[in-house]
Design an enzyme around this catalytic site. Structure first.
Site, PDB file in Angstrom:
ATOM      1  CG  ASP A  13      -0.986  -3.954  -5.242  1.00 38.11           C
ATOM      2  OD1 ASP A  13      -0.340  -3.093  -4.625  1.00 38.11           O
ATOM      3  OD2 ASP A  13      -1.784  -4.734  -4.690  1.00 38.11           O
ATOM      4  CG  ASP A  15       1.566  -5.926   0.311  1.00 37.99           C
ATOM      5  OD1 ASP A  15       2.287  -6.928   0.424  1.00 37.99           O
ATOM      6  OD2 ASP A  15       1.966  -4.772   0.540  1.00 37.99           O
TER       7      ASP A  15
END
Length: 197
Positions: A13, A15
């Site tokens: 991922d 952020d």
């Protein structure tokens, strides 16, 4: 339980996992790596494990940033953290009904296809429940790295929880799954509020 062996790829991922979470960020000057991100990625690259990014970016669908601004931020991520073998990005919003937006498995499946590996041979690393649900739906191994924004129930429901990105790489390269930390040992989660996709 997954067979604990070196994965075909590690999918991160963006952020809150690789870079600090700035809601709907379209400014590359605001990109700041998470602690240990450079080192963790470097270890995986030296071990010849492909690395990719799987990220929801609904700010594009919401009109809060442009696709070009998103691309500039992603270019800054690569400038700071090195090149990734694949990027899988969903620019849709929750109501768009796409199959790529996490917690759907589409981004994991897409990244695995680009890397020519099976989703079942991938490890998905993220900071919230959506990341782990996407991993589960794709048949991949999910490793949660909690931040103050991670909800307590997301930690409890995760199949595997790591202390930080260095711990993730230790698990991935050694093939050893360490017992999950006690939930109470994780900093009390804050409300995610509006700033999570």
């Amino acid at each position: 339980m997954f067979e604990l062996r070196r994965p075909g790829a590690v999918l991160f991922d963006r952020d809150g996992t690789l870079i600090k979470d700035v809601p709907y960020n379209g400014d590359p000057d605001r990109v700041e790596p998470m602690p240990g991100a450079r080192e963790a990625l470097g270890r995986l690259r030296r071990a010849d494990v492909p690395v990719a990014v799987v990220t929801n970016q609904s700010g594009v669908a919401k009109g809060l940033l442009t696709a070009d601004e998103m691309d500039q931020v992603n270019a800054k991520v690569e400038e700071l953290l090195g090149p990734f073998d694949a990027w899988a990005i969903c620019v849709h919003d929750d109501d768009d009904g796409c199959t790529c937006r996490k917690p759907a498995p589409g981004l994991v499946i897409r990244a695995a296809a680009v890397l020519d590996v099976s989703p079942r041979d991938c490890v998905v690393v993220g900071d919230i429940g959506r990341d782990m649900e996407a991993a589960r739906a794709a048949g991949a191994r999910g490793i949660l790295v909690p931040t103050p924004q991670t909800l307590r129930e997301e930690i409890q429901q995760a199949a595997e929880v790591a202390e930080d990105l260095a711990d993730v790489v230790d698990r991935v390269l050694s093939g050893a799954e360490v017992a999950r930390p006690v939930v109470a040992a994780v900093p009390a989660p804050w409300s995610r509020g509006w700033n999570r996709w």
